[in-house]
Enzyme design. Structure first.
Site, short mmCIF file in Angstrom:
data_model
loop_
_atom_site.label_atom_id
_atom_site.label_comp_id
_atom_site.label_asym_id
_atom_site.label_seq_id
_atom_site.Cartn_x
_atom_site.Cartn_y
_atom_site.Cartn_z
N SER A 124 0.83 -1.21 0.00
CA SER A 124 0.00 0.00 0.00
C SER A 124 0.86 1.25 0.00
CB SER A 124 -0.88 -0.01 1.25
OG SER A 124 -1.50 1.25 1.44
N TYR A 148 -1.62 -0.74 10.52
CA TYR A 148 -1.93 -1.36 9.22
C TYR A 148 -0.75 -1.14 8.27
CZ TYR A 148 -3.37 -1.62 4.41
OH TYR A 148 -3.41 -1.88 3.08
N LYS A 152 2.26 -3.72 6.33
CA LYS A 152 2.64 -3.72 4.91
C LYS A 152 4.15 -3.47 4.77
CE LYS A 152 -1.31 -4.71 3.22
NZ LYS A 152 -1.49 -6.05 2.63
C1 WQD Z 1 -9.16 9.71 1.25
C2 WQD Z 1 -9.34 11.19 1.52
C3 WQD Z 1 -9.54 11.76 3.84
C4 WQD Z 1 -13.38 9.68 4.41
C5 WQD Z 1 -6.55 4.63 3.13
C6 WQD Z 1 -5.44 3.77 3.64
C7 WQD Z 1 -4.70 3.16 2.48
C8 WQD Z 1 -5.65 2.45 1.56
C9 WQD Z 1 -6.72 3.41 1.09
C10 WQD Z 1 -5.67 0.11 2.11
C11 WQD Z 1 -8.53 11.71 2.70
C12 WQD Z 1 -10.83 12.07 3.10
C13 WQD Z 1 -12.22 10.19 3.85
C14 WQD Z 1 -14.39 10.58 4.86
C15 WQD Z 1 -13.03 12.43 4.17
N1 WQD Z 1 -6.23 1.35 2.21
N2 WQD Z 1 -12.05 11.54 3.74
N3 WQD Z 1 -14.17 11.92 4.72
O1 WQD Z 1 -6.78 7.58 3.99
O2 WQD Z 1 -6.00 8.04 1.59
O3 WQD Z 1 -6.01 5.71 2.43
O4 WQD Z 1 -7.39 3.89 2.27
O5 WQD Z 1 -4.72 -0.23 1.48
O6 WQD Z 1 -3.76 2.25 2.99
O7 WQD Z 1 -4.53 4.59 4.34
O8 WQD Z 1 -8.16 6.85 1.98
O9 WQD Z 1 -10.54 7.02 1.43
O10 WQD Z 1 -9.86 7.01 3.89
O11 WQD Z 1 -9.38 9.03 2.50
O12 WQD Z 1 -12.84 13.65 4.06
O13 WQD Z 1 -15.46 10.18 5.38
O14 WQD Z 1 -10.70 11.45 1.84
O15 WQD Z 1 -9.22 12.78 4.79
O16 WQD Z 1 -8.09 13.02 2.40
P1 WQD Z 1 -6.70 7.16 2.55
P2 WQD Z 1 -9.56 7.42 2.49
#
Ligand code: WQD
Length: 332
Positions: A124, A148, A152
């Site tokens: 990841s 997590y 990885k």
């Molecule tokens: C994306 C953006 C949030 C939810 C994670 C893991 C990564 C991978 C993908 C497994 C960010 C914003 C999110 C919400 C929001 N997983 N957000 N409101 O954090 O980039 O990555 O998921 O492999 O390892 O770290 O993905 O979709 O959670 O967030 O504003 O309700 O959306 O702050 O900027 P992230 P995400």
């Protein structure tokens, strides 16, 4: 070739199983359905008209793997089996270390005993931590920002040292950016059973009325509109990237690392507006405070995967939003 797909009924595992079957591979799935449903196997059959063999079980259970390798001459494995909720990993670190690392090590031990040494490992972009600069290349510095991500990073290290000890291994480590969307049939996709952690499934549930509004976690980041920027990649492009990695790495006795992203970053509000415009729906949102552990910007330098795997993401943001919408509404 016969490919073992661990976690093959999960979000990325099921899409990869479909593309493997489409590419002519024989797929064997092992999954404990902790984060997926058995019906996904039926959906894979509906899409490909071929039913993958599926063993229900935990990859940490050596006997489950022994049975599979005794009954089949496995040529390679693609390892998806892992817990993947960042937030949950912070509150339950030992559960994540135990499951994710034990599953990888048990798989490698049983593979080695059966002289099967071709492996594609699901890693990841979270291993990059808070990057010094973007776009992020495979040579960028690595850091641990949550349990997590630690599993990885440690998983990658386990494989690097395994290859040093036994150079007969051929290993591709794939660092995913932000997979979203669904197969165009609408039959498989990402449908978390509980309240989604990730942005796109949350947007989908707000637009379908299942959740009242989206919390935008902070609008004071140093980005074009203040909200977090990520590299969203269509899950089918990601799946096809696994086929490219399998073809490139098998029997080369090399180990290599590849970013699987699009190279383009979109902000939270970009995604909200795109989903609304493309699907003609409303996604009400509220700006709230930053989510602990979040970073401002993260998107990939995709040149190595293009050069070595001869692969690049092709599906557009519009397709990602349309396919995600179709899947969620198939489900509603
Ligand atoms: C994306 C953006 C949030 C939810 C994670 C893991 C990564 C991978 C993908 C497994 C960010 C914003 C999110 C919400 C929001 N997983 N957000 N409101 O954090 O980039 O990555 O998921 O492999 O390892 O770290 O993905 O979709 O959670 O967030 O504003 O309700 O959306 O702050 O900027 P992230 P995400």
């Amino acid at each position: 070739m016969k490919i073992l797909v661990t976690g093959g009924s999960g979000y990325i595992g099921s899409h990869t199983s479909v593309e493997l079957i489409n590419a002519g591979y024989e797929v064997i799935i092992v999954d404990n359905f902790f984060n997926s449903q058995p019906e996904v196997i039926d959906r894979i059959e509906q899409i490909t008209h071929k039913r993958p063999l599926c063993y229900e079980g935990n990859v940490c259970d050596r006997q489950v793997l022994e049975k599979i390798f005794q009954e089949h001459n496995i040529d390679a494995a693609i390892d998806f089996a892992a817990y993947k909720a960042v937030g949950e990993s912070v509150s339950k670190p030992l559960m994540y270390y135990q499951n994710n690392l034990n599953a990888l090590m048990t798989l490698c031990e049983v593979m080695q005993e059966h002289d099967c040494k071709n492996l594609v490992f699901s890693s990841s972009a979270t291993v990059y931590g808070d990057p010094e600069s973007v776009p992020i290349s495979e040579e960028s510095s690595l850091s641990v920002t949550n349990p997590y991500g630690a599993t990885k990073l440690y998983g990658e290290a386990i494989l690097q040292y395994l290859h040093i000890a036994d150079p007969q291994w051929s290993i591709a480590i794939l660092r995913y950016f932000n997979p979203i969307g669904a197969h165009s049939s609408g039959l498989i996709g990402e449908n978390p059973n509980d309240i989604p952690n990730n942005l796109m499934p949350y947007i989908c549930k707000v637009a379908s009325g299942e959740l009242p509004y989206l919390n935008v976690f902070g609008d004071d980041y140093p980005t074009h509109d203040g909200t977090g920027v990520r590299d969203y990649i269509h899950v089918v492009d990601l799946a096809i990237g696994h086929i490219a990695a399998l073809k490139t790495i098998c029997d080369t006795h090399n180990i290599d690392v590849f970013n699987l992203g699009t190279g383009t970053g979109y902000s939270v509000l970009d995604m909200v507006h795109a989903y609304e415009t493309i699907n003609q729906v409303k996604v009400p949102y509220r700006i709230t405070k930053r989510r602990p552990g979040d970073i401002a910007e993260c998107y990939a330098d995709t040149s190595k995967a293009e050069r070595v795997l001869h692969w690049r993401a092709e599906r557009t943001l519009e397709e990602m939003c349309k396919d995600a919408y179709r899947f969620i509404n198939h489900q509603v």
